[in-house]
Enzyme design. Structure first.
Site, PDB file in Angstrom:
ATOM      1  N   ARG A 112      31.806   9.532  -2.919  1.00  0.00           N
ATOM      2  CA  ARG A 112      30.986   9.730  -4.008  1.00  0.00           C
ATOM      3  C   ARG A 112      29.996   8.529  -4.271  1.00  0.00           C
ATOM      4  O   ARG A 112      28.917   8.563  -4.588  1.00  0.00           O
ATOM      5  CB  ARG A 112      32.164   9.546  -5.051  1.00  0.00           C
ATOM      6  N   ASP A 153      35.252  14.928 -23.661  1.00  0.00           N
ATOM      7  CA  ASP A 153      35.406  14.225 -22.548  1.00  0.00           C
ATOM      8  C   ASP A 153      34.945  12.933 -22.152  1.00  0.00           C
ATOM      9  O   ASP A 153      33.930  12.648 -22.975  1.00  0.00           O
ATOM     10  CB  ASP A 153      35.070  15.425 -21.596  1.00  0.00           C
TER      11      ASP A 153
END
Ligand code: SAM
Length: 271
Positions: A35, A141
């Site tokens: 990532r 979130d």
């Protein structure tokens, strides 16, 4: 792919933990490296160590930190995941006295499927405009990228495989042209769900109301016991006295000394 030095891995994972509360251990080395490498390439930096170094020394633009947090969170979700909770919610909605307001919070809403699933049920059972009883649903979130995706309400078709056929017809528009293979939540449903960024490791925003049902699912698994306890206590502060908290079926709240009682599997009330 060049492996990430353990010094850089430790530095990045500590930084991530200080923001999100989530510990990424050595077993996540390959995932984190992959990532980070993608982030580095996107930032025009091929050398991952140089990218990490710049980020840690504060030499990267502020939005690069947001991008890092977005990429290191695990956002897997789908519609009507763990259907027992939706059955439980449907029972509660069916028993609701006419006109009594009902509020639901999806507290780690990821890309929004959980909140939209609950919204479909509430629209069906309480009326699209709350004709039988006023209802409200909020999704929050940590990841701002996920909040943006949730607000858009556009998903790959396969994520909707658990949506009951009748709800698919009523609440999901089949994508056409460039949106082929995707489903879009109807405008009416999107207008009924509010999505905002909020970090469960921080005090909750002032505007957040008290809820009848809180979904806190498939997020506690990422935390150690002290962080998990802190989060659940904070979330319980938003639960009405007779409200219920849903946790993921793989997540246990036992042995944490929390003021909760188990009503049925993965359904909790105040002790
Ligand atoms: C695996 S998803 C779960 C989505 C959904 N609740 C479900 O069960 O399908 C976990 C979500 O938790 C969010 N998350 C992680 N740490 C968080 C924090 N400290 N505050 C708020 N959300 C967080 C991640 O961004 C991710 O979207």
């Amino acid at each position: 792919m060049k492996p990430l030095s353990s010094k850089a891995f430790d530095a990045v994972t500590q930084l991530f933990e200080s923001v999100s509360g989530i510990k990424l251990n050595q077993s996540k080395q390959a995932l984190v490296t992959g990532r980070l490498q993608r982030l580095a390439n996107e930032a025009g930096e091929n050398d991952i160590e140089a990218y990490v170094d710049k980020l840690l020394r504060g030499g990267a633009p502020a939005q690069e930190m947001t991008r890092l947090i977005d990429r290191l969170t695990t956002n897997e979700t789908y519609f009507f995941r763990e259907p027992q909770h939706y059955n439980d919610l449907a029972d509660r909605l069916a028993d609701l006295p006419p006109g009594q307001e009902f509020k639901v919070w999806s507290a780690a809403s990821s890309s929004g499927e959980e909140a939209y699933s609950a919204a479909m049920l509430m629209s069906d059972l309480l009326g699209p405009r709350g004709e039988a009883a006023p209802w409200q649903i909020i999704g929050t979130d940590l990841s701002t990228a996920m909040v943006d995706t949730a607000r858009r309400g556009l998903y790959p078709m396969e994520r909707a495989r658990m949506v009951p056929p009748e709800y698919l017809k009523r609440f999901c528009l089949k994508g056409q042209g460039t949106q082929t293979g995707q489903v879009l939540m109807t405008r009416e449903l999107r207008a009924r769900v509010r999505f905002e960024a909020a970090n469960l490791m921080q005090p909750m925003p002032e505007w957040l109301p008290k809820f009848d049902v809180i979904f806190l699912r498939n997020v506690l698994i990422y935390f150690d016991n002290p962080a998990k306890t802190e989060i659940v206590r904070r979330v319980l502060g938003q639960l009405k006295p007779d409200g219920v908290l849903y946790t993921g079926h793989a997540e246990s709240l036992s042995n944490l000394g929390l003021p909760v009682r188990v009503l049925t599997t993965a359904v909790h009330g105040h002790a």
